[in-house]
Scaffold this active site. Sequence first.
Site, PDB file in Angstrom:
ATOM      1  N   LYS A 274     -14.304  38.986  33.108  1.00 21.71           N
ATOM      2  CA  LYS A 274     -14.457  37.997  34.175  1.00 21.71           C
ATOM      3  C   LYS A 274     -13.192  37.136  34.250  1.00 21.71           C
ATOM      4  O   LYS A 274     -12.455  37.017  33.255  1.00 21.71           O
ATOM      5  CB  LYS A 274     -15.649  37.084  33.861  1.00 21.71           C
ATOM      6  CG  LYS A 274     -17.018  37.725  34.048  1.00 21.71           C
ATOM      7  CD  LYS A 274     -18.128  36.730  33.712  1.00 21.71           C
ATOM      8  CE  LYS A 274     -19.505  37.372  33.768  1.00 21.71           C
ATOM      9  NZ  LYS A 274     -19.927  37.759  35.132  1.00 21.71           N
ATOM     10  N   ARG A 348     -29.021  44.060  32.937  1.00 17.59           N
ATOM     11  CA  ARG A 348     -30.008  45.080  33.282  1.00 17.59           C
ATOM     12  C   ARG A 348     -30.105  46.154  32.196  1.00 17.59           C
ATOM     13  O   ARG A 348     -31.143  46.778  32.037  1.00 17.59           O
ATOM     14  CB  ARG A 348     -29.661  45.677  34.664  1.00 17.59           C
ATOM     15  CG  ARG A 348     -28.310  46.313  34.741  1.00 17.59           C
ATOM     16  CD  ARG A 348     -27.839  46.513  36.191  1.00 17.59           C
ATOM     17  NE  ARG A 348     -27.367  45.265  36.797  1.00 17.59           N
ATOM     18  CZ  ARG A 348     -26.954  45.151  38.054  1.00 17.59           C
ATOM     19  NH1 ARG A 348     -26.961  46.200  38.876  1.00 17.59           N
ATOM     20  NH2 ARG A 348     -26.542  43.985  38.523  1.00 17.59           N
TER      21      ARG A 348
HETATM   22  N1  BES Z   1     -24.461  36.974  33.863  1.00 18.85           N
HETATM   23  C1  BES Z   1     -23.959  37.502  35.087  1.00 18.85           C
HETATM   24  C2  BES Z   1     -24.634  36.893  36.309  1.00 18.85           C
HETATM   25  C3  BES Z   1     -24.411  35.429  36.562  1.00 18.85           C
HETATM   26  C4  BES Z   1     -23.451  35.027  37.465  1.00 18.85           C
HETATM   27  C5  BES Z   1     -25.207  34.483  35.961  1.00 18.85           C
HETATM   28  C6  BES Z   1     -23.279  33.667  37.725  1.00 18.85           C
HETATM   29  C7  BES Z   1     -25.028  33.142  36.206  1.00 18.85           C
HETATM   30  C8  BES Z   1     -24.076  32.732  37.098  1.00 18.85           C
HETATM   31  C9  BES Z   1     -24.195  39.003  35.126  1.00 18.85           C
HETATM   32  O1  BES Z   1     -24.175  39.669  33.921  1.00 18.85           O
HETATM   33  C10 BES Z   1     -23.125  39.611  35.965  1.00 18.85           C
HETATM   34  O2  BES Z   1     -22.006  39.560  35.552  1.00 18.85           O
HETATM   35  N2  BES Z   1     -23.502  40.180  37.098  1.00 18.85           N
HETATM   36  C11 BES Z   1     -22.599  40.811  37.994  1.00 18.85           C
HETATM   37  C12 BES Z   1     -23.234  42.093  38.435  1.00 18.85           C
HETATM   38  C13 BES Z   1     -22.292  42.956  39.245  1.00 18.85           C
HETATM   39  C14 BES Z   1     -21.182  43.474  38.367  1.00 18.85           C
HETATM   40  C15 BES Z   1     -23.099  44.094  39.830  1.00 18.85           C
HETATM   41  C16 BES Z   1     -22.396  39.880  39.167  1.00 18.85           C
HETATM   42  O3  BES Z   1     -23.348  39.278  39.634  1.00 18.85           O
HETATM   43  O4  BES Z   1     -21.239  39.741  39.588  1.00 18.85           O
HETATM   44 MN    MN Z   2     -22.170  40.267  33.370  1.00 19.22          MN
END
Ligand code: BES
Ligand code: MN
Length: 496
Positions: A274, A348
């Site tokens: 990230k 997931r």
């Molecule tokens: N933990 C994150 C989601 C998240 C984002 C929680 C902002 C709290 C605040 C999750 O693991 C994630 O990174 N999701 C990705 C999924 C994508 C790669 C399909 C996302 O939402 O960008």
């Molecule tokens: Mn993630």
Amino acid sequence: MTTLKVSDGLVKDDHLVVGLVSTNTKGGIAIEAGDLAMDTKALVASLIEMGATGKVDEVTKMPGGPTRILVFTGLGAKSNAYSHESLRRAAGAASRSLAGNIGATFALPTRDIAGVSAVAEGAAIGAYVFNEFRGSTKNDHKVALKSANIYTNLSGKAEAKDAIKRAGIIAKYTHLVRDLVNTPPSHLTPDSFTKKLTASFKSAGGLKAGLKVTIWDEKQLKSQGFGGIIGVGQGSANPPRLMHISYTPKAKKTKRYAFVGKGITFDTGGLNLKAGLGMEAMKSDMSGAAAVCAATLAIAELGLPVAIECWAPLAENMPSDTATRPSDIITIFGGKTVEVLNPDAEGRLVLADALVKAQESKNKIDGIIDVATLTGAQVIALGTRTSAVMTNNQSFSDSFIAASKETGEQFWPMPLPIELRASLDSPVADLANIGDKNGGMLVAGLFLKDFVSDDLPWLHLDIAGPAYNEGKAHGYTPVGGTGVSMRSLVRLVEQA
Ligand code: BES
Ligand code: MN
Ligand code: ZN
């Protein structure tokens, strides 16, 4: 922990909290002190002069009255029936502002036991600070309000005593969730999560209360085929865990629910690293696990007649030479294979393992609920204060949303459009871990749906935004971990 009491008669605390409301659009205000008789005329004149308006989240303090300091907490527009959530928030805002003090009496327009309950909850839940990691500046920070006394003519009733006892338990476990979320990944790993929970397990009554804890370590997870948890956790020096807490009530022949909570103690995104800006908020990526575990302990401490099987898959999502690579294929518990196209869609994967494991239990379950900070798309769709509910069973979802309304937690139903499912097809495995970008929250829900039996009522709660408050404190909600979903889970069980 704030001590809660109910009383009427003489106000003995240093601080007296009463409501302040607006009566018209021209700056008119009135005091709402519930069952406490008060001469308000002179006070109103002073408050107007001070610029007080009675709006929500406005707290005004003034010396005098039947006590040392009067605390006016905004209830918004005057009404003859304030909602329980308005009372809860007004009590919470006052309680937050009273950190550092010994005791406060809350005289708010409660009307009935449910109102007393709401004020007690707001006062106790709002009395929260997190100063565990302050060192040389520790003394510069106040401790939470020590005791809250709810003023009501119903104080003699057994129901009033029960209500504040319950409110104390709800606050205790809301605070547990917040503490876990606020604890940084330097101090909260999959292993230390299980250790902290084991300590709370004892305070909830332990074995005597019908609780049991089982923990799988990385070796057991690997040999037993938990490919999701292992795949996500393998890039980290802090190995993954699976924690199971079961609660068996004294009452025989009860309903049984399974809870599953996402427990990523830190989500860097893995090899799909990230961006640095804002990454610190990913210490909250175990909010779902914290909420389901705390709810289970709360349900046990309340002695509710519903059995719970709670599952917390715990892992740290890190990039390293041992991390899962995009294109790697993992095998989820039970045999389904997943092509990991994006290691940042890790929640997931750990949930899939735990969902399948939860359904394997010998004990027949009547419903399964997973809770997760799963997608950024949730925040885009519903903002930071409303969580999403997805389901395969309309009436289960309706009961949950009705229960959540009573707690003041905001949940909103979202669909699982079947046409989006094809986007998760993989050319090489049973499915891929990412699909269509549009409707990302729903695609994540559809991924999970693949791991839940169609005839088992299932709810998926995406709490990505609401779990962690990066804005200003408001009502009974502080900055940082909020504890969201814990209260709705308990309420659902109370109504089952
Ligand atoms: N933990 C994150 C989601 C998240 C984002 C929680 C902002 C709290 C605040 C999750 O693991 C994630 O990174 N999701 C990705 C999924 C994508 C790669 C399909 C996302 O939402 O960008
Ligand atoms: Mn993630
Ligand atoms: Zn995550």
